[in-house]
Motif scaffolding. Sequence first.
Motif, short mmCIF file in Angstrom:
data_model
loop_
_atom_site.label_atom_id
_atom_site.label_comp_id
_atom_site.label_asym_id
_atom_site.label_seq_id
_atom_site.Cartn_x
_atom_site.Cartn_y
_atom_site.Cartn_z
N LYS A 111 0.83 -1.20 0.00
CA LYS A 111 0.00 0.00 0.00
C LYS A 111 0.87 1.26 0.00
N VAL A 112 1.91 1.27 0.85
CA VAL A 112 2.80 2.43 0.92
C VAL A 112 3.58 2.59 -0.38
N ILE A 113 4.10 1.48 -0.92
CA ILE A 113 4.87 1.55 -2.17
C ILE A 113 4.00 2.10 -3.30
N ASN A 114 2.78 1.62 -3.38
CA ASN A 114 1.88 2.08 -4.45
C ASN A 114 1.61 3.58 -4.33
N LYS A 115 1.44 4.07 -3.10
CA LYS A 115 1.21 5.50 -2.91
C LYS A 115 2.44 6.32 -3.31
N LEU A 116 3.62 5.77 -3.01
CA LEU A 116 4.85 6.49 -3.35
C LEU A 116 5.11 6.52 -4.85
N LEU A 117 4.71 5.45 -5.54
CA LEU A 117 4.96 5.36 -6.98
C LEU A 117 3.81 5.87 -7.82
N SER A 118 2.71 6.20 -7.16
CA SER A 118 1.51 6.61 -7.88
C SER A 118 1.75 7.85 -8.72
N ASP A 119 1.12 7.87 -9.91
CA ASP A 119 1.21 9.03 -10.80
C ASP A 119 0.01 9.96 -10.65
N GLU A 120 -0.72 9.80 -9.54
CA GLU A 120 -1.88 10.65 -9.31
C GLU A 120 -1.47 12.12 -9.36
N GLY A 143 5.54 -0.95 14.71
CA GLY A 143 6.47 -1.20 13.61
C GLY A 143 6.40 -0.17 12.50
N LYS A 144 6.05 1.06 12.83
CA LYS A 144 5.98 2.12 11.81
C LYS A 144 7.34 2.36 11.18
N THR A 145 8.37 2.47 12.03
CA THR A 145 9.73 2.71 11.52
C THR A 145 10.21 1.54 10.67
N THR A 146 9.94 0.32 11.14
CA THR A 146 10.34 -0.88 10.39
C THR A 146 9.70 -0.90 9.01
N LEU A 147 8.40 -0.57 8.95
CA LEU A 147 7.69 -0.53 7.68
C LEU A 147 8.30 0.53 6.76
N ALA A 148 8.59 1.71 7.32
CA ALA A 148 9.19 2.78 6.51
C ALA A 148 10.57 2.35 5.99
N GLN A 149 11.33 1.63 6.80
CA GLN A 149 12.65 1.16 6.37
C GLN A 149 12.52 0.14 5.23
N LEU A 150 11.54 -0.76 5.36
CA LEU A 150 11.32 -1.75 4.31
C LEU A 150 11.03 -1.07 2.97
N VAL A 151 10.18 -0.07 3.03
CA VAL A 151 9.79 0.65 1.82
C VAL A 151 10.97 1.46 1.28
N PHE A 152 11.66 2.16 2.17
CA PHE A 152 12.76 3.05 1.78
C PHE A 152 13.84 2.29 1.01
N ASN A 153 14.09 1.04 1.41
CA ASN A 153 15.16 0.25 0.81
C ASN A 153 14.67 -0.69 -0.29
N HIS A 154 13.40 -0.60 -0.64
CA HIS A 154 12.86 -1.48 -1.68
C HIS A 154 13.45 -1.09 -3.04
N ASN A 158 15.14 10.08 -7.62
CA ASN A 158 16.51 10.58 -7.82
C ASN A 158 17.26 10.66 -6.50
N GLU A 159 16.57 11.07 -5.45
CA GLU A 159 17.20 11.21 -4.13
C GLU A 159 16.30 10.58 -3.07
N ARG A 160 16.92 9.85 -2.14
CA ARG A 160 16.19 9.30 -0.97
C ARG A 160 16.86 9.82 0.30
N ILE A 161 16.07 10.36 1.19
CA ILE A 161 16.59 11.03 2.39
C ILE A 161 15.86 10.47 3.62
N TRP A 162 16.61 10.13 4.63
CA TRP A 162 16.00 9.61 5.87
C TRP A 162 16.43 10.52 7.03
N VAL A 163 15.45 11.00 7.80
CA VAL A 163 15.75 11.84 8.96
C VAL A 163 14.92 11.35 10.14
N CYS A 164 15.58 11.08 11.24
CA CYS A 164 14.89 10.75 12.50
C CYS A 164 14.58 12.06 13.21
N VAL A 165 13.31 12.36 13.41
CA VAL A 165 12.89 13.66 13.93
C VAL A 165 12.80 13.65 15.44
#
Length: 1012
Positions: free
Chosen positions: A199-208, A226-237, A245-252
């Motif tokens: 679901k997250v990957i589809n939203k990120l790749l969506s051309d909407e 497991g929010k962070t774990t899910l984000a990590q899985l997606v980030f590294n997919h 072009n660019e992927r950026i990870w920041v712990c707030v």
Amino acid sequence: MAEALLSAVLGQLLSITTEFTEQELRQVKNVEKRVSNLKEKLKDIKLVLEDAESKQLDNPSVRRWLGKLKDVSYAINDVLDDWSQEIRKSQIPNHVEEEEGDHHQKADPVSNKMMMMKKKVCFPSLSCCFCLNQLKQVCVHRKIAHRSKELNETLDEIAKEKDAYSLEKTNNASPKERRETTSFVNVSDVDGRDEDKEKVINKLLSDESSDKVPVIIPIVGMGGLGKTTLAQLVFNHEKIEAHFNERIWVCVSDPFDEVRIVRAILESLKHGHRDLDTLQALSDRIRESIEGKKFLLVLDDVWSDDRKIWEKLIQPLRCGAVGSRVLVTTRKTEVAHMMGVTSSQIIYLAQLSEDHCWKIIKRLAFEGKNGEELKQQLEEVGKKIAKKCKGLPLVAKTLGGLLFSKETLRAWEDVLSSKLWELQDEQSKTFAPFFLSYNDLSPRQKRCFSYCSVFPKDFEIDRSNLIEMWMSQGYLNGSRQDMEKEGEKCFEILTMRSFFQDFDRDVDGNIYSCKMHDILHDFSQFLTKNECSAMKVDMEDIEPLNVEKVRHFTLQTPKQGRAKFPTSTFHQNNLHTLFLICSDYGLDDDDDDDVDDYDMLVFLRICCNQKHLRTLYLENFTITKVPRQLGQLIHLRYLNLSDSYGLEELPDEVCDLCNLQTLRIRDCQHLQRLPKGMGKLVNLRHLYCFGCRNLKGLPKGIGRLTELRILDNMIIPENNEAYLSLGDLKKLNHLQSHQTDFGIYNCHNLISMGENKERVLMNWKYLAVLRLSFKRWDREICEDEFGILESLQPHQGLKRLSIFFYRGTNLCPEWMVSLVHLKILSFYSCPYVETLPPLGSLPSLEELCVYECDKVRKIGVEFLGNIKHNNNNNNNNVSFPKLKLLDFLGMENWEEWEGNIETTEHTDDAAGGAFIMPRLDSLEINYCPMLKSLPEYLKLIPLKKLSIAGFDMLLQSLAQSEKEWLKISHIPNIVINGIFAIRRDGKWNYDELARFGVPRAFVHDGNDEDPF
């Protein structure tokens, strides 16, 4: 917690009664009787502690009783430490004092003269000096005797009070069953999130289409889901890697500091910011860096719902390309709405099913277990335990780690029937599963875990640093020789129990840093309430703090501006840990640094009154000096002054810290000298001085520190007599058996010292990382440096080698190509090297970096090593068989990279048939202006990314020659001068390639077949 503390005190009592002679014990009146009384009372109390620590969760009276017990245990520990210190002080041989000299003489000539007069006066009357020394000892012993009597009486009252709580005794003769191992449990697998991930990957790749750039996608859910774990899985997919072009990870985390976040974004983009000191300037730099690029920014763990702050952050991100995304993880729905996101756009993370929780538990708990019949019995109980996870994967991991240590059905049933599940207090109920795992730890492991509350949330914890801090607190004192090994074992067990996460690993896959989940950090703070305290200071008011019972104190302060320090709160002498951290870590120095320095110095002088301090962590501050009063902290075991950029020297009084085990002064770049008397630090085990570029050498006395296990950097001096020499290290047996990472500065001085024939490093079989640095600024050729390089032959087990500023022409000593375990090799600024070594023969090499080797004009087939050209696909016949990253930078005269297809034979087997660099993922060629073309065999290599920057000739070749373009057209990610082109589904977007100057005729759109 109290059980752990009592165990430490009993260990200290045992240490004193066994380490010191009967005559020394009798120096304190009635000491044997009092020590015996203390031991018996503590042992008697310890029998009921397990029950007390369970009942305290619902019984405030028991909680208060345990608080009293902790206080008196700390007090006993302090008295025993004072006592052992006095005895050790009396045991220091006179010759050590004399050899190291009066290290205060140089700084104070008047005192020097007075001391010389005293020596002359005392010399003819030794009995006089002896009597004065004895008188001083008698005073100290009286004070200790009086204090021990008071503590015995206090302990009497506590022992009587325990009878009122009907506490049950634990049979310590039958310790709890624990299965211990040194292998890490694999916790990287994720269950039950496949649908969420898609679901997250589809939203990120969506051309909407959207009028908003970037599109915000929040993941919302309670802590531990497991929010962070899910984000990590997606980030590294791989799809995400290819799309953006660019992927950026920041712990707030909290607080939401927009300046820190903006700086973190720039660091992730690898764009400099040290010249910028305002939010506006930083935002402008971000705008320049991402303009026209499609980026993914992950903001992990956002708490603030302040719209004004959010707008400041998001404004510069709006210049990204259409399709840019910001993925946010948060526990609060209000945060998502503040960002202007509707409920339909939010991804609400649900709790896992009981089946998925059981899968997590099963995977961890059954690791290494045999016997199908036993597993079937355990599974029935395990599924009932999984119901208690409430759908939280963090809880499932923790319980899985706990059950991993349980070998019998009865042990699993005990977990299921624990009274901890019945707690009524809401906070205690939240922590119930963690209490189960925590209570199953040994007292030592409990103390080590709970101590982690001194670190701020989301702090990156360095493993060796953590173990050294545990040591300084006396948690690992079971065996003096093996304290580090005990610490490693402790860390591994806590890791297996899922108390740590977010691991960074070294070249061997060993963990070198980690973090704690927020909930587990809250749990550690809950365990150490009233014992550990933290506060933040700013330029205005500070919170009042009662430190009467606080033993471990964390203070966060801004680096810029004039901060107020809580000096009035440090009138107590109870602190064992003082952890000072700059909340604006990494900010640039400003005009107020001298003011900050003065305030910090005053504060540190006051802190030096904390006479029982064991651990002082003071990293990344702008101090230029350390107060001489530091020498009064005679119980100090750990001192960290790393990244104190302005620090110019350590006071000689540091040498009075005779209990010091760890001294960290890494990256103190202005540090001019170390105290001459460092040989007096007889208990020093770890000395970290990497990055201290201005040190002329290390004091000679370090060569007599027989306990030294870690020395991360050696400075070769010009004058062998005044400083430590490389040959002196041969005497330090512990160093050879513990050293894993070592650097040598000023290797060129080995010529004048006559040490270039001593092969000191060959016997260091545990050495994994070696850095060799020659003279930095002298650019004249020096052929003698090849002999030095040959003499610095390491053990064959070396994993990483870096060579800096080498001035010879030959960069290939015989031993280099025999390093069969070498994984990472780097050459930096070797201006006279003409030919690169035959590195293709190295069977384990994964990363190769060649920077600023200006004389190299051609890289020929010899670079590939001695390979046989046949069709047997094994490492003996493959050049660079495991290489993943190849990086060239600043090769100003490099013109030719030779390599025709005929250089090697190839087949069409499953491995791709390439005999050259078959596993290469990334090739980077930056600022090599004379290079005209790339080798033909490049098109046989399954590269994933090619990065080129600062080229003239090569760019012309790509634009003018289809043959040159075809060498790289199979690579899915190409970056030229910061401009991205990504091949999606085998197709190129010509608009992206056009910016490189590649003609349309060269591009075979939609052709998935091999064009060669």
